[in-house]
Design a protein around this motif. Structure first.
Motif, short mmCIF file in Angstrom:
data_model
loop_
_atom_site.label_atom_id
_atom_site.label_comp_id
_atom_site.label_asym_id
_atom_site.label_seq_id
_atom_site.Cartn_x
_atom_site.Cartn_y
_atom_site.Cartn_z
N UNK A 174 0.82 -1.22 0.00
CA UNK A 174 0.00 0.00 0.00
C UNK A 174 0.85 1.27 0.00
N UNK A 175 2.17 1.12 -0.02
CA UNK A 175 3.06 2.28 0.02
C UNK A 175 3.69 2.51 -1.35
N UNK A 176 3.68 3.78 -1.80
CA UNK A 176 4.33 4.12 -3.06
C UNK A 176 5.84 3.97 -2.91
N UNK A 177 6.37 4.49 -1.83
CA UNK A 177 7.77 4.31 -1.47
C UNK A 177 7.83 4.07 0.03
N UNK A 178 8.94 3.55 0.53
CA UNK A 178 9.00 3.23 1.95
C UNK A 178 10.44 3.21 2.46
N UNK A 179 10.55 3.36 3.78
CA UNK A 179 11.78 3.01 4.48
C UNK A 179 11.37 1.95 5.50
N UNK A 180 11.98 0.78 5.39
CA UNK A 180 11.63 -0.37 6.22
C UNK A 180 12.62 -0.45 7.38
N UNK A 181 12.09 -0.44 8.60
CA UNK A 181 12.89 -0.32 9.81
C UNK A 181 12.46 -1.40 10.79
N UNK A 182 13.38 -2.32 11.13
CA UNK A 182 13.06 -3.37 12.09
C UNK A 182 12.68 -4.70 11.47
N UNK A 183 12.79 -4.80 10.18
CA UNK A 183 12.48 -6.03 9.45
C UNK A 183 13.36 -6.03 8.21
N UNK A 184 13.96 -7.16 7.84
CA UNK A 184 13.85 -8.49 8.44
C UNK A 184 14.77 -8.67 9.64
N UNK A 185 14.33 -9.51 10.57
CA UNK A 185 15.11 -9.78 11.78
C UNK A 185 15.88 -11.10 11.70
N UNK A 186 15.60 -11.90 10.70
CA UNK A 186 16.32 -13.17 10.56
C UNK A 186 16.36 -13.54 9.08
N UNK A 187 17.08 -14.62 8.78
CA UNK A 187 17.31 -14.98 7.39
C UNK A 187 16.03 -15.41 6.68
N UNK A 188 15.13 -16.07 7.41
CA UNK A 188 13.86 -16.48 6.80
C UNK A 188 13.03 -15.27 6.40
N UNK A 189 13.00 -14.25 7.25
CA UNK A 189 12.28 -13.03 6.91
C UNK A 189 12.93 -12.31 5.74
N UNK A 190 14.25 -12.34 5.68
CA UNK A 190 14.95 -11.72 4.55
C UNK A 190 14.59 -12.40 3.24
N UNK A 191 14.48 -13.73 3.28
CA UNK A 191 14.09 -14.46 2.08
C UNK A 191 12.66 -14.10 1.67
N UNK A 192 11.78 -13.94 2.67
CA UNK A 192 10.40 -13.55 2.37
C UNK A 192 10.36 -12.15 1.76
N UNK A 193 11.17 -11.24 2.28
CA UNK A 193 11.18 -9.87 1.77
C UNK A 193 11.58 -9.84 0.30
N UNK A 194 12.49 -10.70 -0.11
CA UNK A 194 12.94 -10.71 -1.50
C UNK A 194 11.82 -11.06 -2.46
#
Length: 222
Positions: free
Chosen positions: A81-101
């Motif tokens: 829902x964001x046109x642009x963003x700064x993401x702060x506090x995520x990802x906290x682990x490697x699994x979350x980083x993979x999800x973010x990709x």
């Protein structure tokens, strides 16, 4: 100007919140934090994820850790829902980083680097207003009247997780679970190490120029 997708990484006490707010204001993007995203999505129906509870709020009310699958879905909705963003506090682990990709592309990946002893000094000296959440520091930025918030007059206190033993434990957890996420991104073209052991204005100058260069590179590829 394009609305950048920025990931801000760093340990507790590195100044992520302060710099993320400046990024959001300067580049007119959303400041997305896992805490805010969870609080705003407490009643979201997550029954399709086959978790123990059907809403994130039930985990929070019980004081239980919210599963990665739930956090991933909440963050994905916030970013969508964001046109642009700064993401702060995520990802906290490697699994979350993979999800973010799988959720989005990143224009700038910034890692704030601050020595551990400086982090301990910053965090153990931090004080927070119980009412409005304004941050102070006993050495660097104390309130005008001891124990009283300059902004709203509320009580300024030391949070339980800013006690020395808690601070060291938080930094140990970061080193074990989140520092490897930074290493995961280190070879990416969008990755930049930022020296966070300086004044907030000096850190901001590097961050602003880095993001501006990233925006220029993206626009030049169009």
């Amino acid at each position: 100007m394009s609305s950048p997708h920025v990931l801000l990484l760093g340990p507790p006490g590195a100044g992520k919140g302060t710099q993320a707010r400046r990024i959001a204001d300067r580049f007119d993007v959303e400041h997305v934090t896992t805490g805010d995203a969870l609080r705003s999505s407490k009643e979201m129906n997550i029954s399709h994820l086959d978790c123990e509870y059907d809403t994130p709020g039930e985990y929070m009310d019980q004081g239980d850790l919210v599963p990665d699958a739930v956090v991933d879905e909440i963050v994905e909705q916030a970013l969508a829902s964001a046109d642009g963003f700064v993401l702060d506090g995520y990802p906290r682990n490697d699994d979350q980083a993979e999800a973010l990709e799988s959720m989005t592309d990143l224009d700038a990946i910034l890692a704030l680097d601050v020595p551990r002893d400086v982090l301990v000094e910053r965090l153990t000296g931090r004080r927070v207003c119980e009412d409005c959440g304004t941050n102070f520091h006993v050495d660097f930025d104390p309130p005008d009247a001891e124990g009283v918030c300059d902004e709203c007059g509320g009580a300024v206190v030391q949070r339980e997780d800013d006690q020395p033993d808690s601070v060291r434990n938080r930094l140990d957890v970061f080193a074990e679970t989140t520092a490897p996420v930074i290493d995961r991104y280190r070879d990416r073209e969008a990755f930049v190490d930022i020296d966070g052991d300086r004044t907030p204005d000096a850190v901001w100058a590097d961050i602003e120029s880095t993001i501006s260069e990233a925006i220029g590179a993206v626009e030049g590829q169009r």
